[in-house]
Design a protein around this motif. Structure first.
Motif, PDB file in Angstrom:
ATOM      1  N   LEU A   1      11.665  45.122  88.774  1.00 32.36           N
ATOM      2  CA  LEU A   1      11.658  45.642  87.408  1.00 32.36           C
ATOM      3  C   LEU A   1      10.638  44.902  86.545  1.00 32.36           C
ATOM      4  O   LEU A   1       9.918  45.510  85.741  1.00 32.36           O
ATOM      5  N   ASN A   2      10.558  43.583  86.716  1.00 35.10           N
ATOM      6  CA  ASN A   2       9.605  42.776  85.940  1.00 35.10           C
ATOM      7  C   ASN A   2       8.161  43.184  86.223  1.00 35.10           C
ATOM      8  O   ASN A   2       7.314  43.158  85.322  1.00 35.10           O
TER       9      ASN A   2
ATOM     10  N   LEU B   1       9.284  34.698  86.328  1.00 33.61           N
ATOM     11  CA  LEU B   1      10.430  34.537  85.437  1.00 33.61           C
ATOM     12  C   LEU B   1       9.934  34.544  83.997  1.00 33.61           C
ATOM     13  O   LEU B   1       8.929  33.899  83.675  1.00 33.61           O
ATOM     14  N   ASP B   2      10.614  35.276  83.139  1.00 28.41           N
ATOM     15  CA  ASP B   2      10.314  35.260  81.717  1.00 28.41           C
ATOM     16  C   ASP B   2      10.986  34.031  81.112  1.00 28.41           C
ATOM     17  O   ASP B   2      12.165  34.057  80.745  1.00 28.41           O
TER      18      ASP B   2
ATOM     19  N   ALA C   1       8.892  22.334  83.636  1.00 28.43           N
ATOM     20  CA  ALA C   1       7.425  22.295  83.692  1.00 28.43           C
ATOM     21  C   ALA C   1       6.905  22.999  84.943  1.00 28.43           C
ATOM     22  O   ALA C   1       5.908  23.723  84.899  1.00 28.43           O
ATOM     23  N   TYR C   2       7.601  22.811  86.061  1.00 29.46           N
ATOM     24  CA  TYR C   2       7.159  23.403  87.322  1.00 29.46           C
ATOM     25  C   TYR C   2       7.296  24.932  87.283  1.00 29.46           C
ATOM     26  O   TYR C   2       6.394  25.656  87.722  1.00 29.46           O
ATOM     27  N   VAL C   3       8.391  25.408  86.743  1.00 35.85           N
ATOM     28  CA  VAL C   3       8.606  26.852  86.654  1.00 35.85           C
ATOM     29  C   VAL C   3       7.575  27.474  85.715  1.00 35.85           C
ATOM     30  O   VAL C   3       7.009  28.541  86.005  1.00 35.85           O
ATOM     31  N   GLU C   4       7.320  26.830  84.595  1.00 28.72           N
ATOM     32  CA  GLU C   4       6.333  27.356  83.652  1.00 28.72           C
ATOM     33  C   GLU C   4       4.942  27.407  84.274  1.00 28.72           C
ATOM     34  O   GLU C   4       4.174  28.353  84.039  1.00 28.72           O
TER      35      GLU C   4
ATOM     36  N   LEU D   1       6.062  34.709  84.264  1.00 28.03           N
ATOM     37  CA  LEU D   1       5.994  36.138  84.550  1.00 28.03           C
ATOM     38  C   LEU D   1       4.698  36.774  84.053  1.00 28.03           C
ATOM     39  O   LEU D   1       4.063  37.560  84.774  1.00 28.03           O
ATOM     40  N   ASP D   2       4.287  36.462  82.842  1.00 28.09           N
ATOM     41  CA  ASP D   2       3.058  37.049  82.301  1.00 28.09           C
ATOM     42  C   ASP D   2       1.848  36.677  83.152  1.00 28.09           C
ATOM     43  O   ASP D   2       0.993  37.523  83.446  1.00 28.09           O
ATOM     44  N   MET D   3       1.765  35.412  83.525  1.00 27.71           N
ATOM     45  CA  MET D   3       0.657  34.960  84.362  1.00 27.71           C
ATOM     46  C   MET D   3       0.629  35.713  85.686  1.00 27.71           C
ATOM     47  O   MET D   3      -0.426  36.176  86.151  1.00 27.71           O
TER      48      MET D   3
END
Length: 425
Positions: A19-20, A206-207, A384-387, A392-394
């Motif tokens: 969906l994302n 992930l958002d 920090a690692y997840v970001e 998601l946008d990236m």
């Protein structure tokens, strides 16, 4: 770009990663249509399904029976209907001289759409086992489209174990490009015969804005709240975290373990909790929506994801529930399983232990209980690692870049190594 997504079921609440991607592509101005084998529960859908009017963009392909007799009988009816609507397409679908087994097996007939007035640039199969439908879809409905397949877990583990190591041979010949949601599955695909320059890792995003970071400290009431989110099925390994909690409850009685999810093992796990005498500690909360999950995680101190390789070979990629917990600042405990070590940095954002090792789970759990001063730094490291790697946008921007590069490259010529290496990096 005009993109056709081939999916198993739609809408399906558990597949937010698909969906994302759909909504991300729509936000970027691209056309996306969804072709599903099965109709999902339209009375219980993710808010994005209604926001983007996705049901109006969804088309359901005829189910292909596994039983050959029923497939033939149903195919007769389908063929008669199709022959009235588009005789030429019917003959094409049954052309065994040109299409061989795809025609004999009736895959082409079941996938032919007689009045399709759409043209696609990309056909994106959202699991490896859906690529058989994707190949048929391209042959019948969009011969000029590029075919992309992403491997996500079941399709590159259990499905291969059931069907044999050569199951994807034809796909690797016909497919234009491949993705895997972790390096672990990329290597599996290469070992099965995928050209190493035709496959790259593309994480499930992930958002992070939906999962607010909060430093974790002990609660004034002294209770350590631990959470696990996941379906109650074998590969989630929840039996082992329950046993580890039972061990720790003997020396750390102020524990609360909240299990979010439902599934086929619910009764078995209820019995285990009863037999271990920890009904006052462990709560089987059942299925929750995203808002409810966030509320539970916001009140938690630690997170456990004890994934294991199931008896049928099923394995996980870096699972979204771990990303969500890490994004919210929770120190995590998970296992050396599938693609999870690509997400959790052992000793930095949490701990990894061997699969099914109750003693190791209990030991790391005890360490975190006894050392709450570690929680904040581990939580910061996880966020920090997840970001950095799972935003998601990236990742949706990168997906568009992959599509554009494939359309701009002559991937039909497998000797163009420079184009392929650029894509795979």
């Amino acid at each position: 770009m005009r993109i056709a997504f081939i999916v198993t079921e739609f809408p399906l609440l558990s597949e937010t990663f698909i969906l994302n991607q759909i909504t991300g592509l729509l936000d970027r101005g691209h056309q996306v249509d969804i072709y599903a084998d099965k109709r999902g529960n339209i009375n219980n859908v993710h808010p994005a399904v209604e926001k983007y009017n996705l049901l109006a963009k969804t088309y359901y392909l005829p189910d292909i029976p596994d039983n050959l007799f029923y497939r033939f009988i149903k195919g007769l009816r389908l063929g008669l209907k199709l022959s009235f609507q588009n005789p030429q397409l019917t003959l094409q679908a049954l052309n065994v001289f040109k299409y061989g087994n795809q025609a004999i097996s009736l895959w082409l007939l079941y996938t032919a759409i007689p009045n399709l007035d759409k043209v696609y640039d990309i056909i994106h199969c959202q699991f490896g086992h859906l690529a058989f439908r994707g190949m048929a879809f391209r042959q019948m409905n969009a011969p000029s489209a590029k075919l992309i397949t992403i491997f996500r877990g079941y399709d590159i583990s259990t499905f291969v174990k059931r069907k044999g190591l050569n199951i994807y041979d034809e796909l690797f010949k016909q497919g234009d490009f491949f993705l895997a949601n972790c390096e672990f599955f990329r290597e599996k695909a290469i070992n099965l015969g995928c050209h190493e320059n035709l496959i790259r890792v593309h994480f499930s995003g992930l958002d992070c804005q939906r999962f607010i970071f909060k430093p974790r400290y002990p609660s004034p009431d002294g209770i350590i709240r631990i959470a696990t989110t996941g379906r109650l099925v074998e590969k989630k390994g929840i039996e082992y975290s329950i046993r580890a909690i039972a061990q720790q409850a003997k020396i750390n009685p102020n524990l609360e373990y909240n299990l979010i999810g439902d599934g086929e093992l619910k009764e078995e796990l209820q019995n285990l909790i009863h037999n271990l005498g920890i009904e006052n500690i462990v709560n089987l909360l059942g299925w929750k929506n995203e808002r409810e999950i966030v509320e539970i995680l916001d009140k938690s101190h630690l997170f456990i994801a004890p994934s294991v390789t199931a008896k049928d070979g099923n394995q996980d990629a870096p699972i979204n529930v771990l990303k969500e917990a890490m994004a919210m600042g929770l120190p995590v405990i998970s296992t050396y399983h599938g693609g999870i070590p690509e997400l959790v940095e052992n000793g930095v954002s949490g701990f990894l232990v061997p699969e099914r090792d109750v003693e190791a789970l209990a030991e790391k759990l005890n360490y975190l209980i006894q050392n709450p001063q570690q929680w904040c730094e581990m939580g910061k490291a996880g966020r920090a690692y997840v970001e950095k790697y799972y935003d998601l946008d990236m990742l949706n921007d990168k997906l568009v870049q992959v599509y554009q590069q494939i359309l701009n490259s002559n991937l039909a010529n497998r000797d163009l190594k420079s184009d392929l290496v650029t894509l795979s990096n």
